[in-house]
Design an enzyme around this catalytic site. Structure first.
Site, PDB file in Angstrom:
ATOM      1  N   GLY A  70       0.809  -1.227   0.000  1.00 43.21           N
ATOM      2  CA  GLY A  70       0.000   0.000   0.000  1.00 43.21           C
ATOM      3  C   GLY A  70       0.838   1.271   0.000  1.00 43.21           C
ATOM      4  N   ILE A  71       1.694   1.433   0.994  1.00 44.71           N
ATOM      5  CA  ILE A  71       2.522   2.643   1.080  1.00 44.71           C
ATOM      6  C   ILE A  71       3.600   2.615  -0.004  1.00 44.71           C
ATOM      7  N   TYR A 124       7.555  -5.480  16.844  1.00 39.61           N
ATOM      8  CA  TYR A 124       7.465  -4.441  15.805  1.00 39.61           C
ATOM      9  C   TYR A 124       8.018  -3.100  16.328  1.00 39.61           C
ATOM     10  N   GLY A 164       7.962  -4.262   5.155  1.00 37.46           N
ATOM     11  CA  GLY A 164       7.775  -4.566   6.574  1.00 37.46           C
ATOM     12  C   GLY A 164       6.597  -5.479   6.794  1.00 37.46           C
ATOM     13  N   ILE A 165       6.580  -6.100   7.975  1.00 40.63           N
ATOM     14  CA  ILE A 165       5.487  -7.004   8.355  1.00 40.63           C
ATOM     15  C   ILE A 165       5.125  -6.773   9.828  1.00 40.63           C
ATOM     16  N   GLY A 222       0.782  -5.247  22.180  1.00 38.88           N
ATOM     17  CA  GLY A 222       0.753  -6.318  21.174  1.00 38.88           C
ATOM     18  C   GLY A 222       1.853  -6.215  20.131  1.00 38.88           C
ATOM     19  N   GLY A 244       1.766   7.187  11.107  1.00 38.99           N
ATOM     20  CA  GLY A 244       0.734   6.636  11.989  1.00 38.99           C
ATOM     21  C   GLY A 244      -0.067   5.609  11.202  1.00 38.99           C
ATOM     22  N   GLN A 274       3.449  -0.027  21.443  1.00 37.37           N
ATOM     23  CA  GLN A 274       2.040  -0.389  21.207  1.00 37.37           C
ATOM     24  C   GLN A 274       1.752  -1.742  21.826  1.00 37.37           C
TER      25      GLN A 274
HETATM   26  N1  CAA Z   1      -4.351  -1.191  26.138  1.00 33.54           N
HETATM   27  C1  CAA Z   1      -4.702  -1.874  27.235  1.00 33.54           C
HETATM   28  N2  CAA Z   1      -5.224  -3.108  27.208  1.00 33.54           N
HETATM   29  C2  CAA Z   1      -5.395  -3.688  26.018  1.00 33.54           C
HETATM   30  C3  CAA Z   1      -5.037  -3.043  24.831  1.00 33.54           C
HETATM   31  C4  CAA Z   1      -4.504  -1.747  24.916  1.00 33.54           C
HETATM   32  N3  CAA Z   1      -4.141  -1.055  23.813  1.00 33.54           N
HETATM   33  N4  CAA Z   1      -5.291  -3.866  23.796  1.00 33.54           N
HETATM   34  C5  CAA Z   1      -5.803  -5.006  24.325  1.00 33.54           C
HETATM   35  N5  CAA Z   1      -5.870  -4.884  25.661  1.00 33.54           N
HETATM   36  C6  CAA Z   1      -6.367  -5.864  26.617  1.00 33.54           C
HETATM   37  C7  CAA Z   1      -7.755  -6.361  26.288  1.00 33.54           C
HETATM   38  O1  CAA Z   1      -8.740  -5.447  26.714  1.00 33.54           O
HETATM   39  C8  CAA Z   1      -7.810  -7.679  27.036  1.00 33.54           C
HETATM   40  O2  CAA Z   1      -8.043  -7.401  28.392  1.00 33.54           O
HETATM   41  P1  CAA Z   1      -8.866  -8.478  29.318  1.00 33.54           P
HETATM   42  O3  CAA Z   1      -8.067  -9.733  29.283  1.00 33.54           O
HETATM   43  O4  CAA Z   1      -8.899  -7.800  30.645  1.00 33.54           O
HETATM   44  O5  CAA Z   1     -10.216  -8.611  28.663  1.00 33.54           O
HETATM   45  C9  CAA Z   1      -6.371  -8.154  26.907  1.00 33.54           C
HETATM   46  O6  CAA Z   1      -5.573  -7.011  26.561  1.00 33.54           O
HETATM   47  C10 CAA Z   1      -6.226  -9.167  25.794  1.00 33.54           C
HETATM   48  O7  CAA Z   1      -4.907  -9.619  25.854  1.00 33.54           O
HETATM   49  P2  CAA Z   1      -4.442 -10.889  25.077  1.00 33.54           P
HETATM   50  O8  CAA Z   1      -3.034 -11.180  25.374  1.00 33.54           O
HETATM   51  O9  CAA Z   1      -5.444 -11.993  25.292  1.00 33.54           O
HETATM   52  O10 CAA Z   1      -4.500 -10.384  23.591  1.00 33.54           O
HETATM   53  P3  CAA Z   1      -5.319 -10.868  22.352  1.00 33.54           P
HETATM   54  O11 CAA Z   1      -4.893 -12.224  21.976  1.00 33.54           O
HETATM   55  O12 CAA Z   1      -6.747 -10.560  22.543  1.00 33.54           O
HETATM   56  O13 CAA Z   1      -4.749  -9.869  21.220  1.00 33.54           O
HETATM   57  C11 CAA Z   1      -3.717  -7.894  20.331  1.00 33.54           C
HETATM   58  C12 CAA Z   1      -4.270  -8.618  21.565  1.00 33.54           C
HETATM   59  C13 CAA Z   1      -3.108  -8.845  19.331  1.00 33.54           C
HETATM   60  C14 CAA Z   1      -2.661  -6.959  20.800  1.00 33.54           C
HETATM   61  C15 CAA Z   1      -4.887  -7.164  19.652  1.00 33.54           C
HETATM   62  O14 CAA Z   1      -5.479  -6.317  20.614  1.00 33.54           O
HETATM   63  C16 CAA Z   1      -4.450  -6.300  18.485  1.00 33.54           C
HETATM   64  O15 CAA Z   1      -4.375  -6.751  17.356  1.00 33.54           O
HETATM   65  N6  CAA Z   1      -4.181  -5.019  18.757  1.00 33.54           N
HETATM   66  C17 CAA Z   1      -3.721  -4.081  17.707  1.00 33.54           C
HETATM   67  C18 CAA Z   1      -2.237  -3.911  17.772  1.00 33.54           C
HETATM   68  C19 CAA Z   1      -1.862  -2.853  16.775  1.00 33.54           C
HETATM   69  O16 CAA Z   1      -2.138  -1.675  16.937  1.00 33.54           O
HETATM   70  N7  CAA Z   1      -1.230  -3.245  15.689  1.00 33.54           N
HETATM   71  C20 CAA Z   1      -0.866  -2.331  14.640  1.00 33.54           C
HETATM   72  C21 CAA Z   1      -0.892  -3.074  13.295  1.00 33.54           C
HETATM   73  S1  CAA Z   1      -0.724  -1.922  11.927  1.00 33.54           S
HETATM   74  C22 CAA Z   1       0.854  -1.398  12.041  1.00 33.54           C
HETATM   75  O17 CAA Z   1       1.668  -1.916  12.755  1.00 33.54           O
HETATM   76  C23 CAA Z   1       1.229  -0.217  11.192  1.00 33.54           C
HETATM   77  C24 CAA Z   1       1.797   0.853  12.033  1.00 33.54           C
HETATM   78  O18 CAA Z   1       3.023   0.948  12.103  1.00 33.54           O
HETATM   79  C25 CAA Z   1       0.913   1.819  12.689  1.00 33.54           C
HETATM   80  P1  NAP Z   2       1.752  -3.767   3.053  1.00 30.67           P
HETATM   81  O1  NAP Z   2       0.701  -3.187   2.174  1.00 30.67           O
HETATM   82  O2  NAP Z   2       1.495  -5.023   3.805  1.00 30.67           O
HETATM   83  O3  NAP Z   2       3.083  -3.943   2.157  1.00 30.67           O
HETATM   84  C1  NAP Z   2       4.237  -4.530   2.651  1.00 30.67           C
HETATM   85  C2  NAP Z   2       5.198  -4.736   1.518  1.00 30.67           C
HETATM   86  O4  NAP Z   2       6.434  -5.281   2.053  1.00 30.67           O
HETATM   87  C3  NAP Z   2       4.709  -5.731   0.470  1.00 30.67           C
HETATM   88  O5  NAP Z   2       5.125  -5.300  -0.811  1.00 30.67           O
HETATM   89  C4  NAP Z   2       5.438  -7.013   0.865  1.00 30.67           C
HETATM   90  O6  NAP Z   2       5.663  -7.886  -0.201  1.00 30.67           O
HETATM   91  C5  NAP Z   2       6.778  -6.427   1.310  1.00 30.67           C
HETATM   92  N1  NAP Z   2       7.534  -7.371   2.116  1.00 30.67           N
HETATM   93  C6  NAP Z   2       7.181  -7.900   3.317  1.00 30.67           C
HETATM   94  N2  NAP Z   2       8.138  -8.745   3.751  1.00 30.67           N
HETATM   95  C7  NAP Z   2       9.100  -8.750   2.798  1.00 30.67           C
HETATM   96  C8  NAP Z   2      10.332  -9.438   2.662  1.00 30.67           C
HETATM   97  N3  NAP Z   2      10.790 -10.277   3.595  1.00 30.67           N
HETATM   98  N4  NAP Z   2      11.079  -9.217   1.557  1.00 30.67           N
HETATM   99  C9  NAP Z   2      10.638  -8.382   0.609  1.00 30.67           C
HETATM  100  N5  NAP Z   2       9.480  -7.697   0.670  1.00 30.67           N
HETATM  101  C10 NAP Z   2       8.715  -7.890   1.755  1.00 30.67           C
HETATM  102  O7  NAP Z   2       2.199  -2.730   4.163  1.00 30.67           O
HETATM  103  P2  NAP Z   2       2.203  -1.139   4.193  1.00 30.67           P
HETATM  104  O8  NAP Z   2       1.131  -0.700   5.079  1.00 30.67           O
HETATM  105  O9  NAP Z   2       2.313  -0.595   2.825  1.00 30.67           O
HETATM  106  O10 NAP Z   2       3.582  -0.900   4.990  1.00 30.67           O
HETATM  107  C11 NAP Z   2       4.773  -0.476   4.374  1.00 30.67           C
HETATM  108  C12 NAP Z   2       5.756  -0.079   5.466  1.00 30.67           C
HETATM  109  O11 NAP Z   2       5.220   0.997   6.216  1.00 30.67           O
HETATM  110  C13 NAP Z   2       6.065  -1.195   6.457  1.00 30.67           C
HETATM  111  O12 NAP Z   2       7.420  -1.150   6.833  1.00 30.67           O
HETATM  112  C14 NAP Z   2       5.207  -0.836   7.641  1.00 30.67           C
HETATM  113  O13 NAP Z   2       5.727  -1.354   8.824  1.00 30.67           O
HETATM  114  C15 NAP Z   2       5.256   0.670   7.588  1.00 30.67           C
HETATM  115  N6  NAP Z   2       4.176   1.339   8.256  1.00 30.67           N
HETATM  116  C16 NAP Z   2       2.888   1.083   7.879  1.00 30.67           C
HETATM  117  C17 NAP Z   2       1.873   1.772   8.515  1.00 30.67           C
HETATM  118  C18 NAP Z   2       0.450   1.575   8.155  1.00 30.67           C
HETATM  119  O14 NAP Z   2      -0.380   2.085   8.880  1.00 30.67           O
HETATM  120  N7  NAP Z   2       0.109   0.908   7.084  1.00 30.67           N
HETATM  121  C19 NAP Z   2       2.171   2.662   9.538  1.00 30.67           C
HETATM  122  C20 NAP Z   2       3.488   2.875   9.897  1.00 30.67           C
HETATM  123  C21 NAP Z   2       4.490   2.201   9.237  1.00 30.67           C
HETATM  124  P3  NAP Z   2       4.833  -9.288  -0.333  1.00 30.67           P
HETATM  125  O15 NAP Z   2       3.663  -8.950  -1.188  1.00 30.67           O
HETATM  126  O16 NAP Z   2       5.829 -10.194  -0.992  1.00 30.67           O
HETATM  127  O17 NAP Z   2       4.461  -9.721   1.043  1.00 30.67           O
END
Ligand code: CAA
Ligand code: NAP
Length: 246
Positions: A14-15, A152, A89-90, A148, A183, A146
């Protein structure tokens, strides 16, 4: 403006797609990597239909040998790499007490190890030619942590440590090294977060919505511009106001 060769890792995502397009719109020749050839060729065709011609090189950024081969293939197709965007990234989200060694290692190798694996093969050429632009795509969660994301956040914070060391070592060679910390942006990575969790996150963003990939690409283009030559070692947060540390 001077046409240069740019390598954007993860350019099919995407990015990454937005960054590839933005750099191409600035007149640069742009390539990215792939792991799955079929998926990458379909992406390349779709970009062609939209008016963009991108190079493709096979390579897993988590593996030093294939990452180096990927860089050499880009050089063969387009010429020496002057602009590197470490974007691939992943995520493997889970709370730390449930995290496996594989979930830890995969995220560290792909998001942080990749900075070594892909930058090491391009740095000598940039130093010899006395010009280079390197941008790390880190994350808001590298800045604030963050729930979870111990794996990362550690990798993403490490990326900026990498930036500020490389920036010092290469400043005298016309090379700038900077970090962009997005973000939450509406890509597959964020859409994989459960809907109920995601809506709570969006509620914490003062601008009131997820980011758009083009908004990140614009910042990358800013660092890459010739006129940004005195900006090095910076970390630019772009997060709709969700985190305002300084
Ligand atoms: N703050 C405080 N408590 C939290 C919380 C938070 N942010 N998130 C979850 N919890 C709590 C829940 O309320 C729950 O509490 P109870 O047990 O009291 O009900 C508990 O944590 C659950 O914990 P578990 O270990 O059982 O967790 P889970 O298996 O349910 O999964 C998780 C938790 C995987 C972290 C899930 O909440 C999740 O996916 N969170 C999102 C994480 C996130 O923001 N990821 C970003 C992905 S995109 C990205 O990375 C791009 C980028 O750079 C921005
Ligand atoms: P995305 O859509 O999931 O794209 C990720 C890209 O990385 C895909 O092209 C994927 O290729 C590639 N990739 C993953 N693992 C790889 C590996 N081992 N070798 C080569 N290529 C690989 O994610 P995105 O949201 O665009 O994120 C891009 C970057 O921005 C990441 O570093 C992410 O952490 C960062 N970021 C994202 C966000 C957000 O909100 N989206 C926020 C902050 C930072 P495949 O198709 O082969 O998997």
């Amino acid at each position: 403006m001077t046409t240069r060769v740019a390598l954007v890792t993860g350019g099919t995502g995407g990015i990454g797609t937005a960054i590839c397009r933005y750099l191409a719109s600035q007149g640069h020749k742009v390539a990215t990597n792939y792991r799955d050839e079929g998926k990458a060729r379909a992406w390349q065709e779709a970009q062609k239909k939209a008016g963009f011609d991108f190079g493709l090189a096979k390579g897993d950024v988590a593996d030093p040998a294939t990452a180096e081969a990927m860089v050499r293939e880009v050089e063969r197709q387009l010429g020496p790499v002057d602009i590197l965007i470490n974007n691939a990234g992943i995520t493997r989200d889970t709370t730390f007490h449930k995290m496996s060694a594989t979930q830890w290692q995969d995220v560290i190798s792909t998001n942080l190890g990749s900075c070594f694996n892909v930058t090491r093969p391009v740095i000598d050429g940039m130093r010899e030619r006395k010009w280079g632009r390197i941008v790390q795509i880190s994350s808001i969660n590298g800045q604030k942590g963050q729930y979870g994301q111990a794996n990362y956040a550690a990798a993403k914070a490490g990326m900026h440590g990498f930036t500020i060391s490389l920036a010092q070592e290469n400043a005298k060679f016309g090379i700038t090294v900077n970090t962009v910390s997005p973000g939450y942006v509406g890509t597959d990575m964020v859409m994989a977060v459960p809907e109920d969790v995601r809506s709570k996150i969006v509620a914490q963003i003062p601008v009131g919505r997820l980011g758009d990939p083009d908004e990140i690409a614009f910042a990358v283009g800013f660092f890459v511009d010739d006129r940004a030559r005195w900006i090095t070692g910076a970390n630019l947060a772009i997060n709709g106001g969700q985190y305002m540390g300084w």
